[in-house]
Scaffold this active site. Structure first.
Site, PDB file in Angstrom:
ATOM      1  N   LYS A  91      -9.546  -9.404  -6.210  1.00  0.00           N
ATOM      2  CA  LYS A  91     -10.627  -8.463  -6.478  1.00  0.00           C
ATOM      3  C   LYS A  91     -10.097  -7.071  -6.813  1.00  0.00           C
ATOM      4  CE  LYS A  91     -13.796  -9.988  -4.079  1.00  0.00           C
ATOM      5  NZ  LYS A  91     -13.534  -9.944  -2.653  1.00  0.00           N
ATOM      6  N   LYS A 133      -1.855 -12.292 -10.316  1.00  0.00           N
ATOM      7  CA  LYS A 133      -2.571 -13.026  -9.273  1.00  0.00           C
ATOM      8  C   LYS A 133      -4.058 -12.651  -9.284  1.00  0.00           C
ATOM      9  CE  LYS A 133      -3.238 -12.055  -4.837  1.00  0.00           C
ATOM     10  NZ  LYS A 133      -3.103 -11.697  -3.437  1.00  0.00           N
ATOM     11  N   LYS A 144       0.837  -1.200   0.000  1.00  0.00           N
ATOM     12  CA  LYS A 144       0.000   0.000   0.000  1.00  0.00           C
ATOM     13  C   LYS A 144       0.873   1.253   0.000  1.00  0.00           C
ATOM     14  CE  LYS A 144      -4.407   1.323   1.145  1.00  0.00           C
ATOM     15  NZ  LYS A 144      -5.700   0.664   1.143  1.00  0.00           N
TER      16      LYS A 144
HETATM   17  P1  TYM Z   1      -8.339 -13.180   1.897  1.00  0.00           P
HETATM   18  O1  TYM Z   1      -9.746 -12.952   2.321  1.00  0.00           O
HETATM   19  O2  TYM Z   1      -7.645 -12.132   1.134  1.00  0.00           O
HETATM   20  O3  TYM Z   1      -8.260 -14.514   1.040  1.00  0.00           O
HETATM   21  C1  TYM Z   1      -8.836 -15.715   1.507  1.00  0.00           C
HETATM   22  C2  TYM Z   1      -7.947 -16.889   1.118  1.00  0.00           C
HETATM   23  O4  TYM Z   1      -7.868 -16.994  -0.295  1.00  0.00           O
HETATM   24  C3  TYM Z   1      -6.494 -17.063  -0.682  1.00  0.00           C
HETATM   25  N1  TYM Z   1      -6.323 -16.430  -2.005  1.00  0.00           N
HETATM   26  C4  TYM Z   1      -5.695 -17.015  -3.032  1.00  0.00           C
HETATM   27  N2  TYM Z   1      -5.105 -18.224  -3.147  1.00  0.00           N
HETATM   28  C5  TYM Z   1      -4.547 -18.529  -4.352  1.00  0.00           C
HETATM   29  N3  TYM Z   1      -4.567 -17.698  -5.418  1.00  0.00           N
HETATM   30  C6  TYM Z   1      -5.150 -16.470  -5.351  1.00  0.00           C
HETATM   31  N4  TYM Z   1      -5.164 -15.683  -6.417  1.00  0.00           N
HETATM   32  C7  TYM Z   1      -5.742 -16.081  -4.108  1.00  0.00           C
HETATM   33  N5  TYM Z   1      -6.384 -14.965  -3.683  1.00  0.00           N
HETATM   34  C8  TYM Z   1      -6.726 -15.203  -2.388  1.00  0.00           C
HETATM   35  C9  TYM Z   1      -5.753 -16.289   0.404  1.00  0.00           C
HETATM   36  O5  TYM Z   1      -4.385 -16.628   0.423  1.00  0.00           O
HETATM   37  C10 TYM Z   1      -6.507 -16.725   1.638  1.00  0.00           C
HETATM   38  O6  TYM Z   1      -6.014 -17.970   2.102  1.00  0.00           O
HETATM   39  N6  TYM Z   1      -5.898 -12.342   6.152  1.00  0.00           N
HETATM   40  C11 TYM Z   1      -6.650 -13.334   5.424  1.00  0.00           C
HETATM   41  C12 TYM Z   1      -7.873 -13.790   6.182  1.00  0.00           C
HETATM   42  C13 TYM Z   1      -7.574 -14.285   7.552  1.00  0.00           C
HETATM   43  C14 TYM Z   1      -6.987 -15.544   7.893  1.00  0.00           C
HETATM   44  C15 TYM Z   1      -6.910 -15.554   9.316  1.00  0.00           C
HETATM   45  C16 TYM Z   1      -6.539 -16.617   7.126  1.00  0.00           C
HETATM   46  C17 TYM Z   1      -7.804 -13.614   8.712  1.00  0.00           C
HETATM   47  N7  TYM Z   1      -7.415 -14.380   9.779  1.00  0.00           N
HETATM   48  C18 TYM Z   1      -6.357 -16.646  10.000  1.00  0.00           C
HETATM   49  C19 TYM Z   1      -5.979 -17.721   7.810  1.00  0.00           C
HETATM   50  C20 TYM Z   1      -5.908 -17.717   9.226  1.00  0.00           C
HETATM   51  C21 TYM Z   1      -7.107 -12.705   4.096  1.00  0.00           C
HETATM   52  O7  TYM Z   1      -7.213 -11.517   3.987  1.00  0.00           O
HETATM   53  O8  TYM Z   1      -7.462 -13.599   3.163  1.00  0.00           O
END
Ligand code: TYM
Length: 312
Positions: free
Chosen positions: A195, A192, A113
């Site tokens: 959104k 990648k 960011k």
């Molecule tokens: P978030 O909401 O951005 O994404 C959710 C999960 O999807 C995976 N992901 C992907 N995997 C492969 N290729 C992609 N293009 C792709 N885009 C997203 C992310 O790696 C994630 O596993 N901080 C986390 C949410 C969270 C969390 C946690 C996860 C909060 N607390 C504790 C595990 C454990 C997040 O923002 O994910």
């Protein structure tokens, strides 16, 4: 012997895309029954970007519908909202007092960011410590995530180490589980899937929405094989199967996109149908039961934390 513990979470920041599905949800689904499993809606994390209360409410219900439609059985995993368990934010504060500003400045979400010249809010800066609290409160062994979350799981290990060193052993150090080949699912432009890049294929989109996304995959006219189409197609078929399809349709990008569309639809159509049968009331029940179960576990762990740090 008690089961090992699995934990993951997804932000309710809009509809899930196939990157979320293949990178995190499917790896969770493939093994969660062998573990003591928790699946969280990271609603407090989404506040770092989402500022619309109606949207947050709607997205939260939607993401739980997505979990259920994808096949998570709420009797076999604790499905809950982060905000139902205030111990998460409480523990995050304690971790924030153990790590340095320098250390948090190295976290990707914050660094990216700032690199774009945007001002990050303090929530985004502290984000990894809230995620550490999510994971560590439940004595988690394994965290299925996409590659972009690997560093955050490393941060959770660091928070556990710092706490254990300062106050005595209490937290287990978790390990990320990143599945080879799906750690970074590419989007329709080859970057990648995310959104924020507007390059997603929605997991529960209508047939038209998915068609629009697939037909819009960026192709260049130089090679026989449209690499961006192939890279997404690899999620659905083996290299050997793709070899045949791509050889037969050499240079015919439209046919190849249609073949991919068919494969995406074959995955999505039954899930979409199942999702339509899940009501808001069912979601409310799942979240209530899950919230109570998670709260009871987190409260027990937090009372040990409070004891060890000296506030009780
Ligand atoms: P978030 O909401 O951005 O994404 C959710 C999960 O999807 C995976 N992901 C992907 N995997 C492969 N290729 C992609 N293009 C792709 N885009 C997203 C992310 O790696 C994630 O596993 N901080 C986390 C949410 C969270 C969390 C946690 C996860 C909060 N607390 C504790 C595990 C454990 C997040 O923002 O994910």
């Amino acid at each position: 012997m008690s089961k090992k513990r699995l934990f993951t979470g997804l932000q309710p920041s809009g509809t899930l895309h196939i990157g979320n599905y293949f990178g995190a949800l499917k790896p969770f689904l493939d093994t969660y029954e062998e573990y003591d499993s928790h699946l969280m809606v990271a609603d407090y994390h989404s506040l770092t970007t989402l500022k619309n209360s109606d949207e947050l409410r709607r997205n939260t219900v939607d993401v739980v519908k997505d979990y259920l439609a994808a096949g998570v059985d709420p009797k076999k995993a604790v499905i809950f909202k982060q905000s139902s368990v205030p111990e998460h934010t409480e523990l995050a504060w304690i971790f924030e007092c153990l790590v340095s500003v320098k250390f948090l400045e190295l976290a990707h979400a914050y660094k990216d960011k700032v690199a774009k010249g945007l001002e990050a809010n303090a929530g985004l800066f502290n984000y990894p410590m809230l995620m550490a609290a999510d994971i560590l409160l439940y004595d988690t062994d394994i965290v299925p995530v996409g590659r972009d979350q690997q560093q955050h799981v490393e941060y959770a290990r660091e928070a556990a180490k710092k706490f254990n060193l300062a106050y005595g052993d209490l937290f287990k150090e978790p390990t990320e589980k990143i599945v080879e080949g799906v750690g970074t699912v590419p989007g329709t432009d080859g970057q990648k899937m995310s959104k924020s890049y507007k390059n997603t294929i929605p997991l529960f989109g209508t047939k038209d929405e998915i068609q629009k996304a697939v037909m819009g995959i960026v192709t260049d006219s130089t090679g026989d094989r449209p690499e961006n189409v192939y890279a997404i197609h690899k999620l659905f078929r083996t290299d050997a199967e793709l070899e045949v399809i791509y050889e037969e349709n050499k240079g015919k990008y439209k046919n190849l996109k249609e073949a991919l569309l068919e494969d995406v639809e074959a995955l999505v159509a039954p899930l979409r149908e199942k999702r339509d049968s899940i009501t808001d009331e069912m979601v409310a029940e799942v979240l209530k039961a899950g919230g109570e179960a998670a709260r009871a576990e987190a409260a027990a762990k937090m009372s040990q934390v409070r004891q060890q740090i000296g506030i009780i």
